[in-house]
Design a protein around this motif. Sequence first.
Motif, PDB file in Angstrom:
ATOM      1  N   GLY A 115       8.286   4.785   0.471  1.00  0.00           N
ATOM      2  CA  GLY A 115       7.541   3.535   0.549  1.00  0.00           C
ATOM      3  C   GLY A 115       8.003   2.547  -0.505  1.00  0.00           C
ATOM      4  O   GLY A 115       8.079   1.347  -0.242  1.00  0.00           O
ATOM      5  N   TYR A 116       8.320   3.055  -1.698  1.00  0.00           N
ATOM      6  CA  TYR A 116       8.755   2.140  -2.761  1.00  0.00           C
ATOM      7  C   TYR A 116      10.098   1.521  -2.398  1.00  0.00           C
ATOM      8  O   TYR A 116      10.337   0.326  -2.616  1.00  0.00           O
ATOM      9  N   GLU A 117      10.987   2.346  -1.789  1.00  0.00           N
ATOM     10  CA  GLU A 117      12.300   1.821  -1.390  1.00  0.00           C
ATOM     11  C   GLU A 117      12.117   0.694  -0.364  1.00  0.00           C
ATOM     12  O   GLU A 117      12.824  -0.316  -0.392  1.00  0.00           O
ATOM     13  N   GLN A 118      11.143   0.898   0.525  1.00  0.00           N
ATOM     14  CA  GLN A 118      10.864  -0.113   1.547  1.00  0.00           C
ATOM     15  C   GLN A 118      10.309  -1.399   0.911  1.00  0.00           C
ATOM     16  O   GLN A 118      10.727  -2.499   1.253  1.00  0.00           O
ATOM     17  N   PHE A 119       9.368  -1.230  -0.017  1.00  0.00           N
ATOM     18  CA  PHE A 119       8.797  -2.366  -0.740  1.00  0.00           C
ATOM     19  C   PHE A 119       9.910  -3.122  -1.461  1.00  0.00           C
ATOM     20  O   PHE A 119      10.011  -4.351  -1.411  1.00  0.00           O
ATOM     21  N   ASP A 120      10.783  -2.358  -2.103  1.00  0.00           N
ATOM     22  CA  ASP A 120      11.871  -2.974  -2.855  1.00  0.00           C
ATOM     23  C   ASP A 120      12.834  -3.719  -1.928  1.00  0.00           C
ATOM     24  O   ASP A 120      13.301  -4.816  -2.243  1.00  0.00           O
ATOM     25  N   ALA A 121      13.081  -3.109  -0.754  1.00  0.00           N
ATOM     26  CA  ALA A 121      13.983  -3.758   0.213  1.00  0.00           C
ATOM     27  C   ALA A 121      13.375  -5.084   0.696  1.00  0.00           C
ATOM     28  O   ALA A 121      14.084  -6.091   0.830  1.00  0.00           O
TER      29      ALA A 121
ATOM     30  N   GLN B 131       0.826  -1.224   0.000  1.00  0.00           N
ATOM     31  CA  GLN B 131       0.000   0.000   0.000  1.00  0.00           C
ATOM     32  C   GLN B 131       0.845   1.253   0.000  1.00  0.00           C
ATOM     33  O   GLN B 131       0.487   2.255  -0.618  1.00  0.00           O
ATOM     34  N   ASP B 132       1.952   1.208   0.735  1.00  0.00           N
ATOM     35  CA  ASP B 132       2.773   2.416   0.894  1.00  0.00           C
ATOM     36  C   ASP B 132       3.743   2.627  -0.252  1.00  0.00           C
ATOM     37  O   ASP B 132       4.517   3.578  -0.237  1.00  0.00           O
ATOM     38  N   SER B 133       3.739   1.698  -1.237  1.00  0.00           N
ATOM     39  CA  SER B 133       4.825   1.760  -2.233  1.00  0.00           C
ATOM     40  C   SER B 133       4.590   2.857  -3.267  1.00  0.00           C
ATOM     41  O   SER B 133       5.341   2.975  -4.219  1.00  0.00           O
ATOM     42  N   GLY B 134       3.525   3.653  -3.071  1.00  0.00           N
ATOM     43  CA  GLY B 134       3.215   4.695  -4.056  1.00  0.00           C
ATOM     44  C   GLY B 134       4.184   5.872  -4.026  1.00  0.00           C
ATOM     45  O   GLY B 134       4.369   6.555  -5.029  1.00  0.00           O
ATOM     46  N   HIS B 135       4.798   6.137  -2.860  1.00  0.00           N
ATOM     47  CA  HIS B 135       5.749   7.268  -2.801  1.00  0.00           C
ATOM     48  C   HIS B 135       7.172   6.741  -2.658  1.00  0.00           C
ATOM     49  O   HIS B 135       7.391   5.575  -2.320  1.00  0.00           O
ATOM     50  N   GLN B 136       8.113   7.618  -2.876  1.00  0.00           N
ATOM     51  CA  GLN B 136       9.529   7.238  -2.965  1.00  0.00           C
ATOM     52  C   GLN B 136       9.997   6.378  -1.786  1.00  0.00           C
ATOM     53  O   GLN B 136      10.479   5.276  -1.965  1.00  0.00           O
TER      54      GLN B 136
END
Length: 893
Positions: free
Chosen positions: A475-481, A468-473
Amino acid sequence: MAAAGSASWQPQEEGLKEICGLLEQQISPSSSADKSQIWQQLQHYSQFPDFNNYLAFILARAEGKSVEIRQAAGLLLKNNLRTAYKMMSPAHQQYIKSELLPCLGAADKHIRSTVGTIISVVVQQGGILGWPELLQAFINCLDSNDLNHMEGAMDALSKICEDIPQVLDSDVPGLAERPINIFLPRLFQFFQSPHASLRKLSLGSVNQYIMLMPSALYASVDKYLHGLFGLANDPAAEVRKLVCAAFVQLIEVRPSVLEPHMKNVIEYMLQVNKDTDDEVALEACEFWSAYCDAQLPPEILREYLPRLIPILLSNMAYADDDESLAEAEEDESLPDRDQDLKPRFHTSRFHGSEDAEDDDDDSFNVWNLRKCSAAALDVLSNVFGDEILPTLMPIIQAKLAATGDEAWKDREAAVLALGAVGEGCINGLYPHLSEIVAFLIPLLDDKFPLIRSISCWTLSRFSKYIVQDSGHQKGYEQFDAALMGLLRRILDTNKRVQEAACSAFATLEEEAAEELAPRLEVILHHLMCAFGKYQRRNLRIVYDAIGTLADAVGGELNQPVYLEILMPPLIAKWHQVPNSDKDLFPLLECFTSIAQALGTGFTQFAQPVFQRCINIIQTQQLAKVDPVSAGVQYDKEFIVCSLDLLSGLTEGLGSGIESLVSQSNLRDLLLQCCMDDASDVRQSAFALLGDLARVCPVHLHPRLSEFLDIAAKQLNTPKLKETISVANNACWAIGELAIKVRKEISPIVMTVISCLVPILQHAEGLNKSLVENSAITLGRLAWVCPDLVSPHMEHFMQSWCIALSMIRDDIEKEDAFRGLCAMVRANPSGALSSLVFMCKAIASWHEIRSEELHNEVCQVLHGYKQMLRNGAWDQCMSALEPPVKDKLSKYQV
């Protein structure tokens, strides 16, 4: 053999010797005699009208013979009476009964126990009324003060309570009151017996009545509770376990009874949740989930949370004897032994209770205290939400901060706890999500494999919010991690971690869906790398992760660049694995998921997959009779796996499989498999039968009556408990066929109904899924043939409605209720005596999606409201619990 004689029947010496000799051969492990021949010989004797008298005589009077022979005679007698009792002459029935009663007090425990089992069968067949002396004999034994007599009667009584509790709670002509009223005071008295066996049997017997709650028990419920509290600290663990079980059941079905004593009950459960006996602690731990499910006021439990949560957390650490500890030591280079491979079940077709989400991180799901505690914490977090965090988080933080190798189990339990509350407490945790993820990602590289694996699981519990949070920078870094962290663990050297990472990744895939598209190439490279290095067991999980990926990205996968990474290794495997190698099948299942993603794009592979399954089944069926000309040794698992795969394909291709089926001899092969002597072959065969019934029943049509007869036979077997999964799938398949062929099902309807009713009546001891499927199939048969089924309604309405009310909302439940409405229209008086149960079943719907069915149910309720004048309807309504009444209000009654 003796002629069918009078009450003074006597055995003939010759016949006695022969039968004893046969029984001796039958039970002797070293006997070289052919068991099936002995069995046939005994079956042959069964045709003599007084054969069962001989068996009763041997059981009761053959003092010179070994206990084993006497017991064998008893068990054979029990099985014979189950099928033949009603056809026997009254004189023989009487003789057998008169021989059984004196044995209630037999000196040998095994004889007493066998007699107890037979008595229960006789009562099942002939009723209490058919054996007036029995109740008096029970009373004499129970009041005798002789331990053998008390135990023998108590054993028999407990079996009646377990198998047919309702017979003791019914009016018996000639008796002033119901039998249960006579026995309850004596059972309560035994709660105080100095003998643990009597305390256990009496408590176990009363517990059987919690569901039915006869008025006698309801009236003396305070005495029962007093007795339970009296046994609360019993020295025998088995008794303490039954006390816990009683409280758990009471809170599930009669929470109002416990409400006035709730504080005492909770205090007790907190104490036994720490019992030194793990089984007692486990039974106690079930209470917390049951309390929450009962929708009782949470405030009573609220004040105990600060004491309960630490107990749950301390029980969540791995026990020293947990088998997972040994498994976690295995290195990836160690090939899997055959016993490491999970047995294959046809999961797609195990309806009902087996579909529960598997939220644990353990591969072989043995229910234990650790899992039950984690499940309880999960449920509590869903009821109390963030309120539990002030108690929970300091404990979690303290455990996570514990340093040193010896504290790793505490750290692991803390990560498990964080995952367990990941859904329920998400509002309170959400503001700290980035800290939690930042904390978990390094744990993916911990030196302890079980910490790495639990961190994968806990991360997956938050995956929805990470996505859900991956929409902003940020959050995306976290999703990617998280994504890359899990991919790294997929290539771990430890098998347990590989497994947990693959499963967690599959969860992340489901949540992320098309968000994965930009990363497809990296993901495929990692998965195919794992595909190359995993041992056999975890390969199955890679197949699953590939399948889930296909489901998640759908048509995105249909691009040459991706198919070039994905398909060559799979096709290479396909060519490399011979038809005699079991590792072929997870690969084919994986193909099925890919088929669903690619849709018609998969058609190019479908034909060879289908054909190969047909070939394997054919070869194996030949190998069974002639391994030489088949060129392979027979191994039924190949048939099972091929049938399972064909089920998967049928599901994937839908009616698109029709052209393949029409050009093959699948129908005849399938019929053969449905008659196989191996139960797992039949299990998978009936699953496929049901699947084919849904998409192309026309191809089953030429042999429909044979399929139906053989399916009905699976339900009518004395060994039902041993082949429960077969019965489950056969039952489901009959229902699927019924709604397709409608009236053509009528020749077997009554045969099937007569098998389903006993299943519903003895639901307690049976697999939940079979009970659900039986209820649904009974409803489907009633829907297509109401005229045949409705005349028999009163025999099954009550137990059927109890089963219906346990089923969650879905299409199948709708069908069953269509059957209910059709029957009520045909025979309204048939449901009158079970109206309260019918109302509860209707109230079990969260919401009936089908407007037409909703209206039918309204009509049924209104019909009864009009039919029941002079306050009878209000009387029925007043018997319902308030939540049930609320649910019924949406039907305007």
